[in-house]
Scaffold this motif. Structure first.
Motif, PDB file in Angstrom:
ATOM      1  N   SER A 171       3.956   7.941   2.483  1.00 27.27           N
ATOM      2  CA  SER A 171       4.493   6.380   3.611  1.00 27.27           C
ATOM      3  C   SER A 171       3.930   5.416   2.399  1.00 27.27           C
ATOM      4  O   SER A 171       3.274   5.529   1.958  1.00 27.27           O
ATOM      5  CB  SER A 171       3.920   6.356   5.210  1.00 27.27           C
ATOM      6  OG  SER A 171       2.268   6.545   5.359  1.00 27.27           O
ATOM      7  N   PHE A 172       4.390   4.175   2.824  1.00 26.73           N
ATOM      8  CA  PHE A 172       4.053   2.974   2.612  1.00 26.73           C
ATOM      9  C   PHE A 172       4.191   1.161   3.238  1.00 26.73           C
ATOM     10  O   PHE A 172       4.839   1.730   4.395  1.00 26.73           O
ATOM     11  CB  PHE A 172       4.557   2.961   0.708  1.00 26.73           C
ATOM     12  CG  PHE A 172       6.000   2.768   1.418  1.00 26.73           C
ATOM     13  CD1 PHE A 172       7.322   3.410   1.362  1.00 26.73           C
ATOM     14  CD2 PHE A 172       6.852   1.245   1.212  1.00 26.73           C
ATOM     15  CE1 PHE A 172       8.380   4.031   1.207  1.00 26.73           C
ATOM     16  CE2 PHE A 172       8.417   1.065   1.696  1.00 26.73           C
ATOM     17  CZ  PHE A 172       8.903   2.124   1.180  1.00 26.73           C
TER      18      PHE A 172
ATOM     19  N   ASP B 175       0.866  -0.915  -0.350  1.00 24.55           N
ATOM     20  CA  ASP B 175      -0.035   0.160  -0.051  1.00 24.55           C
ATOM     21  C   ASP B 175       0.113   1.593   0.333  1.00 24.55           C
ATOM     22  O   ASP B 175       2.119   1.205   1.019  1.00 24.55           O
ATOM     23  CB  ASP B 175      -0.701   0.346   1.411  1.00 24.55           C
ATOM     24  CG  ASP B 175      -2.135  -1.085   1.296  1.00 24.55           C
ATOM     25  OD1 ASP B 175      -2.629  -1.213   2.627  1.00 24.55           O
ATOM     26  OD2 ASP B 175      -2.752  -0.612  -0.004  1.00 24.55           O
ATOM     27  N   GLN B 176       0.805   1.254  -1.152  1.00 19.93           N
ATOM     28  CA  GLN B 176       0.863   3.307  -0.712  1.00 19.93           C
ATOM     29  C   GLN B 176       0.669   4.617  -0.761  1.00 19.93           C
ATOM     30  O   GLN B 176      -1.118   4.463  -1.530  1.00 19.93           O
ATOM     31  CB  GLN B 176       2.570   3.527  -2.553  1.00 19.93           C
ATOM     32  CG  GLN B 176       3.377   2.649  -2.748  1.00 19.93           C
ATOM     33  CD  GLN B 176       3.778   2.827  -3.592  1.00 19.93           C
ATOM     34  OE1 GLN B 176       2.878   2.931  -4.720  1.00 19.93           O
ATOM     35  NE2 GLN B 176       5.176   2.676  -3.912  1.00 19.93           N
TER      36      GLN B 176
ATOM     37  N   LYS C 230      -4.202   6.420  -1.979  1.00 19.46           N
ATOM     38  CA  LYS C 230      -3.517   5.211  -1.888  1.00 19.46           C
ATOM     39  C   LYS C 230      -3.746   4.005  -3.235  1.00 19.46           C
ATOM     40  O   LYS C 230      -5.004   4.322  -3.485  1.00 19.46           O
ATOM     41  CB  LYS C 230      -4.846   4.666  -0.729  1.00 19.46           C
ATOM     42  CG  LYS C 230      -3.916   3.180   0.039  1.00 19.46           C
ATOM     43  CD  LYS C 230      -4.599   2.515   0.915  1.00 19.46           C
ATOM     44  CE  LYS C 230      -6.039   1.290   0.681  1.00 19.46           C
ATOM     45  NZ  LYS C 230      -6.116   0.625   1.651  1.00 19.46           N
ATOM     46  N   VAL C 231      -2.293   3.897  -3.113  1.00 20.52           N
ATOM     47  CA  VAL C 231      -2.536   2.807  -4.150  1.00 20.52           C
ATOM     48  C   VAL C 231      -1.609   1.404  -3.513  1.00 20.52           C
ATOM     49  O   VAL C 231      -1.120   1.604  -3.034  1.00 20.52           O
ATOM     50  CB  VAL C 231      -0.673   3.593  -5.531  1.00 20.52           C
ATOM     51  CG1 VAL C 231      -1.117   2.271  -6.289  1.00 20.52           C
ATOM     52  CG2 VAL C 231      -1.917   4.763  -6.132  1.00 20.52           C
ATOM     53  N   GLN C 232      -2.779   0.311  -4.167  1.00 23.15           N
ATOM     54  CA  GLN C 232      -1.792  -0.794  -3.144  1.00 23.15           C
ATOM     55  C   GLN C 232      -1.836  -1.304  -4.523  1.00 23.15           C
ATOM     56  O   GLN C 232      -2.909  -1.947  -5.906  1.00 23.15           O
ATOM     57  CB  GLN C 232      -3.724  -0.972  -2.693  1.00 23.15           C
ATOM     58  CG  GLN C 232      -3.448  -2.737  -1.905  1.00 23.15           C
ATOM     59  CD  GLN C 232      -4.789  -2.956  -1.509  1.00 23.15           C
ATOM     60  OE1 GLN C 232      -5.112  -3.658  -2.195  1.00 23.15           O
ATOM     61  NE2 GLN C 232      -4.612  -2.610  -0.344  1.00 23.15           N
ATOM     62  N   THR C 233      -0.434  -2.298  -4.596  1.00 22.45           N
ATOM     63  CA  THR C 233      -0.068  -2.944  -5.746  1.00 22.45           C
ATOM     64  C   THR C 233       0.144  -3.971  -5.512  1.00 22.45           C
ATOM     65  O   THR C 233       0.560  -4.994  -4.100  1.00 22.45           O
ATOM     66  CB  THR C 233       1.376  -2.589  -6.082  1.00 22.45           C
ATOM     67  OG1 THR C 233       1.195  -1.085  -6.410  1.00 22.45           O
ATOM     68  CG2 THR C 233       1.721  -2.752  -7.624  1.00 22.45           C
ATOM     69  N   ARG C 234      -0.684  -5.221  -6.248  1.00 13.46           N
ATOM     70  CA  ARG C 234      -0.285  -6.825  -6.118  1.00 13.46           C
ATOM     71  C   ARG C 234       0.338  -7.268  -7.525  1.00 13.46           C
ATOM     72  O   ARG C 234      -0.101  -7.199  -8.422  1.00 13.46           O
ATOM     73  CB  ARG C 234      -1.354  -7.295  -6.121  1.00 13.46           C
ATOM     74  CG  ARG C 234      -2.740  -7.696  -4.601  1.00 13.46           C
ATOM     75  CD  ARG C 234      -3.446  -8.453  -4.487  1.00 13.46           C
ATOM     76  NE  ARG C 234      -4.000  -8.557  -2.679  1.00 13.46           N
ATOM     77  CZ  ARG C 234      -4.615  -7.251  -2.511  1.00 13.46           C
ATOM     78  NH1 ARG C 234      -4.959  -6.851  -3.000  1.00 13.46           N
ATOM     79  NH2 ARG C 234      -4.365  -7.591  -1.028  1.00 13.46           N
TER      80      ARG C 234
ATOM     81  N   VAL D 210       5.296   8.491  -8.324  1.00 15.61           N
ATOM     82  CA  VAL D 210       5.407   8.937  -6.360  1.00 15.61           C
ATOM     83  C   VAL D 210       5.175  10.464  -6.604  1.00 15.61           C
ATOM     84  O   VAL D 210       5.271  10.778  -5.244  1.00 15.61           O
ATOM     85  CB  VAL D 210       7.245   8.282  -5.929  1.00 15.61           C
ATOM     86  CG1 VAL D 210       7.548   8.107  -5.837  1.00 15.61           C
ATOM     87  CG2 VAL D 210       8.260  10.082  -7.063  1.00 15.61           C
ATOM     88  N   LYS D 211       4.583  11.209  -7.624  1.00 10.12           N
ATOM     89  CA  LYS D 211       4.226  12.304  -7.422  1.00 10.12           C
ATOM     90  C   LYS D 211       4.030  12.410  -8.706  1.00 10.12           C
ATOM     91  O   LYS D 211       3.808  12.137  -9.960  1.00 10.12           O
ATOM     92  CB  LYS D 211       5.311  13.651  -7.273  1.00 10.12           C
ATOM     93  CG  LYS D 211       4.974  14.863  -7.286  1.00 10.12           C
ATOM     94  CD  LYS D 211       6.126  15.595  -6.558  1.00 10.12           C
ATOM     95  CE  LYS D 211       5.673  16.555  -6.179  1.00 10.12           C
ATOM     96  NZ  LYS D 211       7.051  17.957  -5.420  1.00 10.12           N
ATOM     97  N   ILE D 212       2.914  13.458  -8.701  1.00 10.89           N
ATOM     98  CA  ILE D 212       2.008  14.162 -10.111  1.00 10.89           C
ATOM     99  C   ILE D 212       1.068  15.731  -9.346  1.00 10.89           C
ATOM    100  O   ILE D 212       1.249  15.304  -8.263  1.00 10.89           O
ATOM    101  CB  ILE D 212       0.037  13.341  -9.683  1.00 10.89           C
ATOM    102  CG1 ILE D 212       0.559  11.982  -9.691  1.00 10.89           C
ATOM    103  CG2 ILE D 212      -0.206  13.999 -11.045  1.00 10.89           C
ATOM    104  CD1 ILE D 212      -0.391  11.103 -10.111  1.00 10.89           C
TER     105      ILE D 212
END
Lengths: 174, 612
Positions: free
Chosen positions: B445-446, B289-290, B302-306, B421-423
């Motif tokens: 954070s992540f 989770d980021q 929140k961005v969740q990567t799987r 990481v940034k937009i």
């Protein structure tokens, strides 16, 4: 290695001057690892070339001058190029300011000084931070005292552009 | 002490740590009797005026480079100052050769320049110590593929007096003999490098000047001025930096400047593994989770990567506005999006690998190798080696893509090991003529993926079967011992962010409370159970010495609702501690600042009844 400089004296010299030289170097290069490298270099050079120190000026002045020269060498070198980009991105303070007083934060003047181009920052450092007189500044920088006065004036103008009204008032009285 | 000194001292802070290090290292260095090597490598040379060659000799062959609309604003005017410098006497051995070679970078350097909307890459190769070749790739349209770039080459000879251009044309193979035979086509630069030196119709007008461009700030710039463009009245200038080469040139109307330079072929070393390269820039290497701050209405995201397999990765983005699931496939040299769907009730797709393999490409996200100027679905790659600062930290080696219209500029930053990481999105302000910041979203954070449930306006809430914590600030068991509340995170120093974790001692399950608005840097600081379902929590600013505590809330750990205890406290009042008296009442200590500078304060006590 020379026999004139006593080991204890050398440790004492380092103990007395390091803090001050670190601050000075930082004001030039704006980067702690580099400032530390430079001050280390200064002491090593001093130790090895002790005979050349003719005691014409005080030790502090002498060490300052070496430090500043090394800072300027660094700023001209390619390493600085790599770093100046980092500096421009990481000026946002992150975790070490207390938010409760952030609105009343009065370090904008310091920030503005650190943003000045080198030749103006330099005269500000010598005149305000080292508290030298115009003539002493001129000697340190190998300039005429008129040039120093002109640069100080210009530096103040540049600072004024950066700072808000009340902060500028403060500077007028310096 | 004058104000400037006072502030500078405050800004610099305590230097005793640095001092200790310095003294230790000096002693180590002198003990080992090794001379500290000078770190400033002067082995880098500077590229120079291949563009003088282009513009003067090749002007008619590259019309498009000249026809870009004016893109520079006044801020790019350098500070050009004549400086008194000692005259450089030619040495007996090799004249001005040592100075002249500084105008070309080392072998293998690749520098990219931007002129209007087109990009030119210059690769420098040293054929011998007197001959240097520049291979130039010009993209005359932003969306050109690499096969439509024009390629040509310049070769220069460096004598003891001057730099001569001896070839211009298609790249060829050369022998020293052939090079020796070539006559000079024109002189690029003559020694001595000092103000006033004339080179044909051009002249050195400054050395040691300072120049700021988007790429960075240089303070050792040599400026050559003179000549003319057929299409403008302005006098062109070339700025070069010893150890870098040309960094800017042309006129303000038709000019170019350096956007990136790579001295050691970093990007091409990765040629062998585009797949890994793409993965590392665009996705974190593990499931996680980021958390981001900023975003739409400052609500964070929140961005969740799987990783569904080695080549398929799923990302679910929660940004307050909605939840979107996307699945990407990473091929040998591309990242493509194969699935995109809004999720209503947090149920992501459940496709098998063979089903995923059959999905068609919706969109090409990125291709490797990366070249500045590449375009993907409206986004242009503008940097492959940039830097960016986020709340989490500063990243280097960052890919930056940009999408620009008349009114709107958007930029996205991708860092290796993290992904996006940034937009930044910016809006064009007609009055100032600049793009100004609109909405920025950045990584804060992540952590491991946790099961998020509906929280409250202060906390995100997660429920997990297991939870590991290392440092415990405070631990309290509920009155009837059915639950344990743990503050973990700060341990040791009193600064930093905590998570509040409730362990249900009957079921073994954990509920984790994470402060929602990370940008505010608030943290739960103190807790006190009221009953089995509710506790008092003090939430305040995490850093610094001015804060004495925070605001007091009652948190219900069953339904996760949160209520402030005092409705109208000012920012000068903070609750420091709260403790149970054992009889259903609680005593709290409150710190009140009396002055505007938050220097002077006093402490009051008060009593709360849990019935309130």
């Amino acid at each position: 290695m020379n026999q004139v400089l006593d080991e204890r004296d050398f440790q004492q010299i380092m103990h007395e001057h390091t803090d001050y030289l670190l601050k000075l170097a930082y004001l030039y290069v704006k980067d702690w690892p580099t400032a530390e490298d430079i001050v280390q270099d200064v002491f090593i050079t001093f130790y090895q070339k002790f005979e050349q120190f003719e005691e014409r000026s005080s030790l502090k002045t002498y060490l300052s001058k070496i430090t500043v020269n090394k800072c300027k060498d660094y700023l001209k070198s390619w390493r600085y190029r790599m770093h100046s980009l980092t500096n421009s991105f990481s000026t946002k303070p992150k975790n070490n300011r207390n938010r409760l007083i952030e609105q009343d934060e009065k370090l904008e003047v310091a920030d503005a000084v650190l943003q000045l181009p080198l030749k103006y920052r330099e005269v500000i450092i010598y005149y305000y931070f080292e508290e030298l007189s115009i003539i002493e500044v001129a000697k340190q920088l190998d300039l005429s005292d008129n040039t120093v006065k002109t640069r100080l004036r210009k530096a103040r103008i540049l600072l004024k552009d950066e700072l808000k009204e009340e902060q500028w008032e403060v500077l007028l009285h310096e | 002490m004058n104000e400037i000194k006072k502030q500078l001292m405050a800004k610099i802070g305590d230097t005793s740590e640095q001092k200790t290090r310095v003294i230790k290292r000096v002693n180590n260095a002198l003990d080992s009797k090794s001379q500290k090597e000078k770190k400033f490598a002067w082995g880098y040379y500077v590229t120079f005026a291949s563009f003088i060659g282009i513009f003067v000799v090749g002007l008619l062959l590259i019309p498009k480079l000249m026809n870009e609309q004016a893109s520079q604003n006044e801020d790019n005017l350098p500070v050009v100052e004549p400086v008194d410098d000692p005259i450089q006497e030619p040495t007996e051995e090799n004249g001005y050769y040592d100075d002249l070679i500084k105008f070309f970078p080392p072998n293998g350097t690749v520098a990219t320049f931007k002129s209007g909307n087109s990009y030119t890459t210059v690769e420098t190769n040293w054929l011998s110590d007197r001959y240097v070749q520049e291979t130039i790739y010009v993209k005359d349209c932003v969306s050109c593929s690499s096969s439509s770039t024009r390629t040509f080459s310049n070769v220069f000879r460096i004598t003891n007096e001057e730099i001569q251009q001896i070839y211009y044309g298609d790249p060829l193979e050369w022998t020293i003999q052939k090079l020796d035979q070539r006559p000079s086509l024109g002189v690029q630069l003559t020694g001595p490098i000092e103000v006033g030196t004339e080179i044909g119709i051009q002249k050195i007008v400054a050395i040691d000047a300072e120049l700021s461009i988007d790429y960075g700030t240089f303070s050792n710039v040599v400026v050559v001025e003179g000549g003319a463009y057929p299409t403008t009245q302005e006098i062109p200038r070339t700025y070069y930096v010893p150890n870098y080469g040309v960094v800017k040139g042309g006129t303000e109307e038709f000019g170019y400047e350096l956007v990136s330079i790579s001295f050691d072929n970093e990007v091409t070393d990765k040629e062998n593994d585009y797949n890994s390269l793409l993965k590392s820039y665009f996705f974190p290497p593990e499931d996680m989770d980021q958390f981001f701050i900023g975003g739409f209405e400052n609500g964070g995201a929140k961005v969740q990567t799987r990783w569904l397999s080695g080549q398929f990765v799923q990302q679910i983005s929660y940004n307050g506005g909605g939840t979107i699931e996307r699945i990407y496939k990473i091929t040998e040299n591309q990242i493509v999006e194969i699935y995109e769907n809004m999720i209503e009730d947090n149920q992501p797709s459940d496709l098998t690998i063979s089903e995923l393999e059959q999905l068609p490409t919706l969109e090409i996200v990125m291709k490797a190798p990366f070249t500045i100027g590449d375009v993907f679905e409206g986004w242009t790659l503008v940097d492959t080696n940039g830097q960016v600062s986020t709340m989490y930290g500063v990243f280097e080696d960052v890919l930056i893509v940009e999408s620009k219209t008349e009114n709107y500029l958007s930029r996205r930053y991708f860092a290796t090991g993290f992904g996006e990481v940034k937009i930044e999105s910016m809006f064009y302000n007609e009055e100032t003529g600049k793009y100004e910041e609109g909405v920025t979203t950045e990584l804060a954070s992540f952590g491991q993926i946790m099961n998020e449930v509906v929280g409250n306006y202060k906390f995100r809430v997660f429920e997990e079967e297991q939870y590991k914590y290392n440092s415990i600030d405070e631990e309290e068991t509920s009155p009837l011992n059915t639950k344990r509340a743990i503050l973990h995170g700060r341990a040791g120093d009193f600064e930093g962010i905590n998570r509040l974790v409730i362990e249900d001692l009957e079921t073994g399950k954990f509920t984790i409370y994470k402060y929602r608005y990370e940008g505010e840097q608030n943290t739960p600081k103190d807790i006190e159970w009221i009953d089995e379902n509710r506790l008092y929590v003090i939430i305040g600013y995490a850093y610094g010495t001015v804060t004495m505590g925070g605001n007091l809330y009652i948190l219900n750990v069953e339904d996760h609702s949160i209520t402030p205890v005092f409705e109208d406290s000012t920012n000068k009042e903070e609750i420091m501690t709260i403790g149970a008296n054992g009889d259903g009442t609680f005593t709290y200590k409150k710190h009140i600042y009396e002055d505007e500078e938050f220097n002077v304060g006093h402490i009051e006590e008060g009593i709360l009844s849990s019935m309130d």
